[in-house]
Design a protein around this motif. Structure first.
Motif, PDB file in Angstrom:
ATOM      1  N   GLY A 120       0.940  -1.133   0.065  1.00 44.34           N
ATOM      2  CA  GLY A 120       0.125  -0.038   0.033  1.00 44.34           C
ATOM      3  C   GLY A 120       0.954   1.271   0.049  1.00 44.34           C
ATOM      4  O   GLY A 120       0.692   1.982  -0.919  1.00 44.34           O
ATOM      5  N   PRO A 161       4.584  -0.926  -3.256  1.00 45.31           N
ATOM      6  CA  PRO A 161       3.966  -2.247  -3.731  1.00 45.31           C
ATOM      7  C   PRO A 161       4.557  -3.693  -2.995  1.00 45.31           C
ATOM      8  O   PRO A 161       3.936  -4.467  -2.971  1.00 45.31           O
ATOM      9  CB  PRO A 161       4.068  -2.073  -5.265  1.00 45.31           C
ATOM     10  CG  PRO A 161       5.086  -1.389  -5.755  1.00 45.31           C
ATOM     11  CD  PRO A 161       4.825  -0.111  -4.377  1.00 45.31           C
ATOM     12  N   THR A 208      -3.778   9.190   5.231  1.00 46.36           N
ATOM     13  CA  THR A 208      -2.873   8.696   4.256  1.00 46.36           C
ATOM     14  C   THR A 208      -1.651   9.732   4.250  1.00 46.36           C
ATOM     15  O   THR A 208      -1.670  10.779   4.572  1.00 46.36           O
ATOM     16  CB  THR A 208      -3.421   8.800   2.787  1.00 46.36           C
ATOM     17  OG1 THR A 208      -3.844  10.187   2.557  1.00 46.36           O
ATOM     18  CG2 THR A 208      -4.470   7.856   2.728  1.00 46.36           C
ATOM     19  N   ASP A 228       2.431   7.388   0.009  1.00 47.09           N
ATOM     20  CA  ASP A 228       1.539   6.340  -0.048  1.00 47.09           C
ATOM     21  C   ASP A 228       1.220   6.120  -1.460  1.00 47.09           C
ATOM     22  O   ASP A 228       0.789   6.686  -2.168  1.00 47.09           O
ATOM     23  CB  ASP A 228       0.295   6.593   0.671  1.00 47.09           C
ATOM     24  CG  ASP A 228       0.374   6.121   2.201  1.00 47.09           C
ATOM     25  OD1 ASP A 228       1.636   5.609   2.761  1.00 47.09           O
ATOM     26  OD2 ASP A 228      -0.613   6.417   3.115  1.00 47.09           O
ATOM     27  N   ASP A 242      -0.736   3.692  -2.952  1.00 50.81           N
ATOM     28  CA  ASP A 242      -1.844   3.254  -3.175  1.00 50.81           C
ATOM     29  C   ASP A 242      -2.634   3.532  -1.910  1.00 50.81           C
ATOM     30  O   ASP A 242      -2.668   2.766  -0.890  1.00 50.81           O
ATOM     31  CB  ASP A 242      -1.961   1.810  -3.736  1.00 50.81           C
ATOM     32  CG  ASP A 242      -3.467   1.453  -3.818  1.00 50.81           C
ATOM     33  OD1 ASP A 242      -4.234   2.025  -3.425  1.00 50.81           O
ATOM     34  OD2 ASP A 242      -3.403   0.174  -4.505  1.00 50.81           O
ATOM     35  N   ASP A 283      -5.719   3.912  -0.893  1.00 50.35           N
ATOM     36  CA  ASP A 283      -6.789   2.897  -0.314  1.00 50.35           C
ATOM     37  C   ASP A 283      -6.444   1.351   0.168  1.00 50.35           C
ATOM     38  O   ASP A 283      -6.587   1.124   1.139  1.00 50.35           O
ATOM     39  CB  ASP A 283      -7.793   2.584  -1.502  1.00 50.35           C
ATOM     40  CG  ASP A 283      -8.649   3.817  -1.858  1.00 50.35           C
ATOM     41  OD1 ASP A 283      -8.825   4.734  -0.962  1.00 50.35           O
ATOM     42  OD2 ASP A 283      -9.136   3.730  -3.078  1.00 50.35           O
ATOM     43  N   LEU A 284      -5.201   1.084  -0.655  1.00 50.35           N
ATOM     44  CA  LEU A 284      -4.801  -0.320  -0.117  1.00 50.35           C
ATOM     45  C   LEU A 284      -3.902  -0.001   1.223  1.00 50.35           C
ATOM     46  O   LEU A 284      -3.946  -0.961   2.131  1.00 50.35           O
ATOM     47  CB  LEU A 284      -3.585  -0.855  -1.236  1.00 50.35           C
ATOM     48  CG  LEU A 284      -2.927  -2.211  -0.757  1.00 50.35           C
ATOM     49  CD1 LEU A 284      -4.112  -3.324  -0.364  1.00 50.35           C
ATOM     50  CD2 LEU A 284      -2.180  -2.552  -2.130  1.00 50.35           C
TER      51      LEU A 284
END
Length: 280
Positions: free
Chosen positions: A193, A196, A226, A230, A232, A234-235
């Motif tokens: 997140g 990767p 967040t 970051d 991603d 949401d991840l």
């Protein structure tokens, strides 16, 4: 600081502590930060900024020495972040004082490949960046190796070039895809997140070294916040909530990779969110 969990001895070497602005977390406001008085002093300074620590965790298990994250490094060209630029700190001497002379280290884990987690992978010798830990295997997330190896990001591409590429060229890297046993009772778990290929380090279910799943204790209260960087968001939120739930349910010792103060504590459920209870 030292801790012992299931026979694994854990210590910490701090490279430096610095303030980060409130908007490091995109959703944060000064009022929301001020509403957390238990974070004062250790975690938030007198100006309402986050106190963030750059440090390594050192694990001793079954006669092996493992370094988790290698901070910013000395002499690295990082003009975009003045606190990281051309540093001249005593990190290696401090590491040696903890019993982790560079040539005695068996493994290095980088939770991810951002510049403040890879810097001491290498040091400058006769004008060239060479592996700081020549006997060690460097365990690095495979997806991060792929992503940053192709990136031209102005912050992290230079760090890949001077702090990751030399250990790859030396044949010292073991790419990690998914969960992986590191030593008896010690496991790398995929926590993507923020990046990767992000990894966190668990000792059974009794202790976790978070990496950047959590940057600061305030994210226990606000797991939806967040962080800058970051990849991603949401991840990253989903991964953070999963880690917090696991740590709260198991009572695990939480060792924050950027937490100032003692860096250690426990996560307890507080309604629909969590609260970080620091250890002295």
């Amino acid at each position: 600081m030292t801790w012992t969990v299931d026979g694994v001895r854990i210590s910490r070497v701090v490279e430096h502590v610095m303030p980060f602005p409130v908007d490091f977390f995109a959703e944060a406001t000064p009022a929301a930060v001020a509403a957390e008085p238990d974070l004062a002093l250790d975690f938030v300074d007198a100006h309402g900024r986050y106190r963030m620590s750059l440090h390594s965790y050192l694990l001793e298990v079954d006669g092996r020495r493992i370094v988790v994250d290698t901070c910013c490094g000395n002499g690295k060209e990082r003009p975009l972040i003045p606190d990281f630029h051309r540093r001249t700190g005593p990190y290696l001497a401090d590491l040696t004082d903890e019993g982790f002379a560079p040539d005695s280290v068996d493994a290095v884990v980088c939770t991810h490949l951002h510049l403040d987690h890879t810097g001491w992978n290498t040091r400058l010798v006769d004008g060239a960046w060479v592996p700081t830990f020549p006997r060690a295997r460097y365990l690095l997330g495979a997806a991060d190796l792929d992503a940053w190896g192709r990136s031209d990001d102005p912050l992290h591409a230079p760090a890949f070039a001077d702090s990751v590429r030399p250990v790859l060229d030396a044949g010292l890297v073991d790419p990690v895809a998914g969960d992986r046993a590191l030593a008896d009772g010690v496991e790398l778990r995929a926590t993507p997140g923020h990046t990767p290929g992000h990894l966190s380090v668990w000792i059974g279910d009794r202790c976790v070294i978070t990496g950047d799943v959590l940057h600061h204790p305030i994210q226990c209260r606000h797991p939806e916040w967040t962080a800058t960087g970051d990849g991603d968001p949401d991840l990253a939120r989903a991964t953070r909530r999963e880690l917090l739930e696991t740590a709260a349910a198991s009572g695990a010792l939480v060792l924050g990779t950027h937490f100032a103060g003692s860096s250690a504590g426990h996560v307890v459920r507080d309604g629909h969110v969590y609260r970080f209870v620091a250890e002295d």
